[in-house]
Design an enzyme around this catalytic site. Sequence first.
Site, PDB file in Angstrom:
ATOM      1  N   LYS A 107       0.817  -1.222   0.000  1.00 16.16           N
ATOM      2  CA  LYS A 107       0.000   0.000   0.000  1.00 16.16           C
ATOM      3  C   LYS A 107       0.844   1.262   0.000  1.00 16.16           C
ATOM      4  O   LYS A 107       0.617   2.190  -0.782  1.00 16.16           O
ATOM      5  CB  LYS A 107      -0.913   0.023   1.225  1.00 16.16           C
ATOM      6  CG  LYS A 107      -2.000  -1.029   1.244  1.00 16.16           C
ATOM      7  CD  LYS A 107      -2.878  -0.891   2.474  1.00 16.16           C
ATOM      8  CE  LYS A 107      -2.166  -1.177   3.776  1.00 16.16           C
ATOM      9  NZ  LYS A 107      -1.771  -2.587   3.929  1.00 16.16           N
ATOM     10  N   THR A 108       1.814   1.317   0.902  1.00 16.64           N
ATOM     11  CA  THR A 108       2.618   2.531   1.028  1.00 16.64           C
ATOM     12  C   THR A 108       3.391   2.805  -0.253  1.00 16.64           C
ATOM     13  O   THR A 108       3.417   3.938  -0.753  1.00 16.64           O
ATOM     14  CB  THR A 108       3.588   2.409   2.221  1.00 16.64           C
ATOM     15  OG1 THR A 108       2.828   2.277   3.419  1.00 16.64           O
ATOM     16  CG2 THR A 108       4.484   3.625   2.327  1.00 16.64           C
ATOM     17  N   GLU A 141      -3.423   6.244   1.221  1.00 15.84           N
ATOM     18  CA  GLU A 141      -3.213   4.865   1.626  1.00 15.84           C
ATOM     19  C   GLU A 141      -4.390   4.463   2.507  1.00 15.84           C
ATOM     20  O   GLU A 141      -4.665   5.109   3.527  1.00 15.84           O
ATOM     21  CB  GLU A 141      -1.899   4.717   2.384  1.00 15.84           C
ATOM     22  CG  GLU A 141      -1.646   3.306   2.860  1.00 15.84           C
ATOM     23  CD  GLU A 141      -0.264   3.109   3.464  1.00 15.84           C
ATOM     24  OE1 GLU A 141      -0.088   2.107   4.182  1.00 15.84           O
ATOM     25  OE2 GLU A 141       0.632   3.943   3.218  1.00 15.84           O
TER      26      GLU A 141
END
Length: 479
Positions: free
Chosen positions: A126-127, A170
């Site tokens: 995600k990051t 995010e």
Amino acid sequence: MKVPVPDEILPAEQLGRVHFVGIGGAGLSAIARIMLERGVTVSGSDGTDSPTLAALREMGADVHVGHAATHVAGADTVIVSTAVREDNPEVVAALAAGVRLWPRSAGLASVMVGKRTVAVAGTHGKTTTTSLLTSALQAAGADPTYAVGGDFAATGTNAHDGSGDLFVAEADESDGAFLVYRPFGAVVTNVEADHLDHFGTEEAYRAAFDFFLTRIEDGGFLVVVVDDPGAAALAGAAESRGIAVLRVGESDRADLRLTDLEFVGNRSSASVTVSGPLAHLAGAGGALGRLELQIPGRHYLLDAAAALAAGLQVGHDFVDLARGLAGFTGTRRRMERKGEAAGVRVYDSYAHHPVEIAGDLQAARALAGEGRVVVAFQPHLVSRTRIFGAEMGRALEAADEVVVLDVHLAREDADPEVTGALVADACGLGEDRVAYVPDFDAVPDELVRRARPGDLVLTLGAGTVTQLGPRVLDLLGGA
């Protein structure tokens, strides 16, 4: 601590003075930065001082080290980190005063109001994917607002209030936060069982992603990495809801497909072809061009493919987006180079799930070249270690030497039956190549003892293991 999500989420500008309990964390600090840039009065507290707190003070936040009831005096809204306990004096004072008490998810949703949000979700990546998409959009001139769970290596910040109408966020699923947002577009990198301390079962975890689809606005879109079965399974359900779906990956089912992958040192590249809903963007054969990254590893190329597809879907050109992806220098704690001493390179990464460990070790192997990979791994959370400890140990077998630390407790209490020994015992490299070292301060010496010139030392985990890299470099430099 679990705080109920309010029925109505007000825009940040209507929250009055906002106080953050746990403001030094990645999630709350990002929200605080955006609010500060919008002129909201912000205060906060955290257990320990940090560069993040210093940066927020420079931006105008009234930030305290340590928690006290007096810190919330005069606050109109209090936003609480999931890691904060119910007996925290600031939480107790906020409840007694009857002020607005919100979870992190509501705080992030409040700064999304009025923006077209692209939410990046998934068990892993995600990051990095959020950061890659932000970098790509910036190169294309979009200037999005963004909130990421890690600092950009180039800027040292994890959030910014952009002038454009897009918000790249995010969308963390660990506490169900991603189910609060109403994105115009969404990216799901992968879906594998995790955070069972919150969800209870793998079925409940996967069901949360199914429900996430219902949060996408009418006329919105979904990007899925079709190489991952969990993410791919969402595509059909999304299409049945009228959501435009873009499939990306190496699979021949992908609308945006990566081929001819190459990994050289710290660089990765792949050719990009498009078909189906993206076919109009390319000529005969569907070739768009070459995707180049300054970060190593197949999983990062897949993250970049997802970011690229989202950027194309919101109307930007491949050349501009690819330039932004090529210029991206990484996110802190995601295969971040810490330095080199005595011929030993030291990297740090946030990987804490077996799949993440395997992906980063694959990247580390490419970076190490002829050298060996020496890993220090710190398990994160008692519950995760109890469930996945054996898989973690097996994933670590891709290294040459392994040092396992004790479990980083974070928001849970210790369990004497769940320690780093569960991971070390499951790693089949042999007693001479695997060590369980529960004394944190003894780990740097153990790593230096094992490392040789030409090797790559990698510190892995979501906790305090990130502090070890500089200590290892100091010891190597003084050797």
